[in-house]
Write a protein that holds these residues in place. Structure first.
Motif, PDB file in Angstrom:
ATOM      1  N   SER A  81      -5.471   3.321   3.420  1.00  0.00           N
ATOM      2  CA  SER A  81      -4.518   2.368   4.012  1.00  0.00           C
ATOM      3  C   SER A  81      -3.801   2.998   5.205  1.00  0.00           C
ATOM      4  CB  SER A  81      -3.488   1.937   2.964  1.00  0.00           C
ATOM      5  OG  SER A  81      -2.596   3.006   2.680  1.00  0.00           O
ATOM      6  N   ASP A  82      -2.998   2.189   5.884  1.00  0.00           N
ATOM      7  CA  ASP A  82      -2.228   2.676   7.024  1.00  0.00           C
ATOM      8  C   ASP A  82      -1.248   3.779   6.636  1.00  0.00           C
ATOM      9  OD1 ASP A  82      -3.531   0.866   8.627  1.00  0.00           O
ATOM     10  OD2 ASP A  82      -1.847  -0.546   8.748  1.00  0.00           O
ATOM     11  N   PHE A  83      -0.809   3.810   5.372  1.00  0.00           N
ATOM     12  CA  PHE A  83       0.152   4.817   4.916  1.00  0.00           C
ATOM     13  C   PHE A  83      -0.512   6.056   4.320  1.00  0.00           C
ATOM     14  CE2 PHE A  83       2.940   1.161   5.161  1.00  0.00           C
ATOM     15  CZ  PHE A  83       4.102   1.724   5.668  1.00  0.00           C
ATOM     16  N   ASP A  84      -1.822   6.098   4.341  1.00  0.00           N
ATOM     17  CA  ASP A  84      -2.553   7.227   3.750  1.00  0.00           C
ATOM     18  C   ASP A  84      -2.760   8.326   4.792  1.00  0.00           C
ATOM     19  OD1 ASP A  84      -3.967   8.657   1.811  1.00  0.00           O
ATOM     20  OD2 ASP A  84      -5.877   7.747   2.392  1.00  0.00           O
ATOM     21  N   PHE A  85      -1.645   8.842   5.330  1.00  0.00           N
ATOM     22  CA  PHE A  85      -1.743   9.825   6.411  1.00  0.00           C
ATOM     23  C   PHE A  85      -1.005  11.126   6.127  1.00  0.00           C
ATOM     24  CE2 PHE A  85       1.769   6.947   7.435  1.00  0.00           C
ATOM     25  CZ  PHE A  85       2.827   7.843   7.540  1.00  0.00           C
ATOM     26  N   THR A 102       0.480   6.077  -2.222  1.00  0.00           N
ATOM     27  CA  THR A 102      -0.253   5.393  -1.160  1.00  0.00           C
ATOM     28  C   THR A 102      -1.618   4.942  -1.650  1.00  0.00           C
ATOM     29  OG1 THR A 102      -1.248   7.427  -0.298  1.00  0.00           O
ATOM     30  CG2 THR A 102       0.872   6.779   0.636  1.00  0.00           C
ATOM     31  N   THR A 155       0.808  -1.218   0.000  1.00  0.00           N
ATOM     32  CA  THR A 155       0.000   0.000   0.000  1.00  0.00           C
ATOM     33  C   THR A 155       0.843   1.272   0.000  1.00  0.00           C
ATOM     34  OG1 THR A 155      -0.173   0.023   2.417  1.00  0.00           O
ATOM     35  CG2 THR A 155      -1.913  -1.149   1.206  1.00  0.00           C
TER      36      THR A 155
END
Length: 144
Positions: free
Chosen positions: A108-112, A104, A86
Motif C-alpha cells: 500500500s501507499d503506507f508500506d514505506f 500497514t 491501509t
C-alpha cells in the motif's frame, strides 16, 4: 505544543533493540503471519533519534482490520496520526523507550517505513542529511 528533541543513537540503541525483540514476540503471538520490522532511527546505527522505538507490522489487506483489532488489546490507537484502510498507528507510552507501532498493508501507499530504513542504512550521505534536518528542527514544535 509538543517540542521535539533528538539524542545520540547510543543513548537508546540497546534498550530499543531489547524492547523490539520483546514486542516482536508479543506481536507474533497475536498475528503470527505478520512481517514485523524494526524501523525508525533506532534501527539505523549512528543516527540521531527522538528516543523512541518504532515497529512496522506488515500484513495483507485481508488481515488488516483483524490485526488492528487484535493489537488494540496490547496497544493504544494513536489518534494523533492518520487512520486509513491501509494504515493504523498505535502506541505504548509506558515502555522505555516509548513505543510506536505502524500497522500497514503490504504494497500500500503506507508500506514505506522499512524502505526508508533500508535506504538510510545503505546511503551515508542521505543519513547525514537526515540527521541535519533533525538538528535544524531541534526543540521545535513537532507539528511544524
Amino acid at each position: 505544543m509538543k517540542s521535539v528533541h533528538f539524542y545520540d543513537h547510543r543513548w537508546v540503541c540497546y534498550k530499543a533493540q531489547q524492547l523490539f525483540m520483546e514486542h516482536r514476540v508479543k506481536i507474533k503471538q497475536v498475528v503470527p503471519e505478520a512481517d514485523i520490522q524494526h524501523i525508525g532511527s533506532t534501527a539505523i546505527p549512528g543516527t540521531l533519534t527522538k528516543g523512541d522505538l518504532d515497529i512496522q507490522v506488515r500484513v495483507t489487506q485481508e488481515q488488516f482490520h483483524q490485526t488492528v483489532k487484535d493489537l488494540s488489546i496490547l496497544y493504544s490507537i494513536n489518534h494523533g496520526s492518520s487512520i486509513t484502510e491501509t494504515f493504523q498507528a498505535m502506541k505504548d507510552d509506558s515502555t522505555d523507550p516509548p513505543l510506536g507501532i505502524q500497522v500497514t498493508v503490504m504494497g500500500s501507499d503506507f508500506d514505506f517505513f522499512h524502505k526508508i530504513r533500508d535506504v538510510l542504512l545503505r546511503n551515508e550521505s542521505y543519513r547525514r542529511k537526515y540527521d541535519q534536518l533533525k538538528i535544524d528542527y531541534e526543540g521545535r514544535d513537532m507539528n511544524v
